[in-house]
Design a protein around this motif. Structure first.
Motif, mmCIF file in Angstrom:
data_model
loop_
_atom_site.group_PDB
_atom_site.id
_atom_site.type_symbol
_atom_site.label_atom_id
_atom_site.label_comp_id
_atom_site.label_asym_id
_atom_site.label_seq_id
_atom_site.Cartn_x
_atom_site.Cartn_y
_atom_site.Cartn_z
ATOM 1 N N THR A 24 0.850 -1.202 0.000
ATOM 2 C CA THR A 24 0.000 0.000 0.000
ATOM 3 C C THR A 24 0.884 1.249 0.000
ATOM 4 O OG1 THR A 24 -0.027 0.118 2.417
ATOM 5 C CG2 THR A 24 -1.753 -1.217 1.372
ATOM 6 N N SER A 25 0.241 2.425 -0.179
ATOM 7 C CA SER A 25 0.977 3.689 -0.093
ATOM 8 C C SER A 25 -0.017 4.812 0.171
ATOM 9 C CB SER A 25 1.780 3.937 -1.378
ATOM 10 O OG SER A 25 2.602 5.078 -1.213
ATOM 11 N N HIS B 108 3.598 -0.919 3.819
ATOM 12 C CA HIS B 108 3.153 0.420 3.432
ATOM 13 C C HIS B 108 4.340 1.207 2.868
ATOM 14 C CE1 HIS B 108 0.273 3.643 3.467
ATOM 15 N NE2 HIS B 108 1.017 4.411 4.240
ATOM 16 N N VAL C 26 1.395 4.696 8.832
ATOM 17 C CA VAL C 26 0.570 3.550 8.432
ATOM 18 C C VAL C 26 -0.642 3.400 9.355
ATOM 19 C CG1 VAL C 26 1.831 1.847 9.821
ATOM 20 C CG2 VAL C 26 0.696 1.113 7.701
ATOM 21 N N SER D 9 6.396 -0.427 7.426
ATOM 22 C CA SER D 9 6.229 0.945 6.933
ATOM 23 C C SER D 9 7.588 1.488 6.514
ATOM 24 C CB SER D 9 5.638 1.847 8.015
ATOM 25 O OG SER D 9 5.895 3.204 7.699
#
Lengths: 334, 334
Positions: free
Chosen positions: A62-63, A85, A90, A107
């Motif tokens: 994810t981002s 992330h 996060v 993260s």
């Protein structure tokens, strides 16, 4: 290498994000280690699209802008082993219950402190040498600016509010200048301070330095930490930098101090972002304003996804990880 | 201490200069070691006033704006043992024959390299992080600037033209950033380069770095060293800094390169100073312009006179000096 041997990974990042954050080498790295489900959309996934897209994945990447992973999502994601992330904070993307399901969390946040430390150096030097003022004067047809004289970083006093990763990067970058560094951080031990070569200080002492930089973590306890009383301690012609979080600084008090012309400042973070057009900070010649770009560098962008991807691979191999967040630290994250 | 025991010193600096360069502590230091003849005027001495003012002095203290000491002055100055210049370049204030008369020469020039090195850091960081562009955008009511992304100093390549004192200060300040430093300096030995941690390079190689800083000495041989061909070697989005001397850089070529929008620059020195109002450099958004203030800091101002005064006292005591210029080096001075 056979496809069957690879664990499934879902990369939630939209195509525009991937163009910015994922180099061809990074794409190849991910495809070498995972069976990758790429988000082929030009936009982020909606909450509804998330479940069919990612429910069979063992690893989620994810981002910024990725949809929040709700508790109901985790009920579907039976295979999930880790969320990685490729960005900073996060905390707001995940429920705290993520750890109960045995999912590990990564993260890239530590990689973002380096550009923020460099940003602090940039604005410290900009004000020490009056770069904005001289540059504006010369481009407007002038030359000398009466009454203006630069100052040296060498031998000056720097106050740091909190000794987190960004502040530690800054301490390292200040090393060639023989500065006295006063740090306010209730969690910094005497031994750690000695090792860093800094002087443990009260908030008042740190605020009394010629250059003051805020790095306080974004927690309820630190909200409004730096108000009128603290800003008044900055010496005349002092420089106040906020590249951390806006909530720690009383903006009205900072505006009042800037309007008096007594100090200089640089703000990269604001109570409301984008900064409202009618913000009283705009137009004040003694504050440098930047649009929350402290961590925004070409190099950092391309380093985030590899940082967490390589760490997930370390986890898969049973090696020590570098970007993982422990369950115990999650709630205390900035 | 009796007055008779003290040698006579003439301080040529005008009162405005003294208010800027001579702290009360410095005044006291001079009066402790010398019988001082102070210039009480609000202006510099004329050539005619110089002889009666200074002809019986053993030590002369000069600075920017002091009258040139002609050969005929030295015929009058029978007692003179040293000239101590509380500023940078001393070459144009003295005839080369000064050494023949046994007069020793001091210059505070080495103290001026530190602020110039810091100036270079200031403008390097300003362009790496687009501070002028973002700051202008936010003060004009905007926020994000599409297409703009900062860069990190860490891991970048820096080219230095000449390895003089300012460049060496910069090398020291670049130490925390793991940069690759390529130095063009025909007089730098392999051993010296190794000790500095830099890569000896051709002019072309140094100009090919992302960040290029000119520190070439101001000599006939270096005039026009950096022209269109050399500037063209700077990579796209590269940063060119001239805090040295204007004569080494072809301004028309730099203007052309800047107009193309291909590179960024910072200029502190100009062919003509003050910079003419109609200079084509003015108004170009990708060049930072400052009015020859690279060495102009509050700290340097107050350090120049003490630097040479303490060195003259060392000479009087027969101790090794730090700011003295050898006769053999005089003609090669920048």
């Amino acid at each position: 290498m056979t496809t069957q041997a690879k664990p499934k990974a879902a990369v939630l990042l939209s195509q525009p994000k991937l163009r910015r954050l994922c180099s061809p080498a990074c794409r190849q790295y991910l495809e070498t280690h995972f069976e990758v489900h790429w988000n082929e959309r030009e936009r982020e996934l909606s909450a509804e699209e998330l479940v069919p897209f990612a429910e069979d994945a063992a690893y989620l990447f994810t981002s910024w802008g990725s949809p929040r992973l709700s508790e109901s999502f985790f009920k579907h994601a039976a295979e999930l082993r880790a969320v990685a992330h490729a960005a900073g904070s996060v905390k707001f993307f995940l429920p705290a219950s993520v750890f109960e399901a045995g999912v590990r969390v990564f993260s890239a946040n530590p990689r973002l402190s380096l550009p923020v430390s460099e940003y602090c150096m940039a604005v410290i030097f900009a004000w020490l040498r009056h770069i904005p003022t001289y540059n504006a004067a010369l481009h407007a047809g002038g030359y000398r600016v009466p009454g203006l004289k630069g100052r040296e970083l060498t031998g000056s006093r720097v106050g740091l509010i909190s000794a987190g990763a960004t502040a530690r990067g800054l301490i390292r970058m200040l090393q060639p200048y023989e500065v006295e560094i006063r740090v306010y951080d209730p969690f910094l031990s005497e031994a750690q301070a000695r090792q860093l070569g800094v002087i443990p200080s009260t908030l008042e002492e740190a605020m009394g330095c010629t250059i003051v930089s805020n790095h306080a973590p974004n927690l309820p306890e630190t909200a409004g930490l730096i108000g009128a009383e603290q800003l008044a301690r900055i010496p005349d012609e002092g420089i106040f930098i906020n590249s951390g979080r806006a909530a720690q600084v009383d903006t009205a008090a900072l505006v009042a101090e800037l309007k008096s012309g007594r100090i200089y400042a640089a703000c990269d973070v604001f109570d409301e972002e984008p900064l409202p057009v009618d913000s009283p900070l705009r137009g004040l010649a003694n504050v440098i304003l930047t649009p929350h770009v402290g961590a925004a560098t070409q190099q950092a962008d391309l380093a985030l996804l590899p940082a967490v991807a390589e760490d997930v691979v370390r986890m898969m191999r049973g090696e020590p990880t570098r970007f993982e967040i422990a369950a115990a630290d999650f709630s205390r994250l900035a």
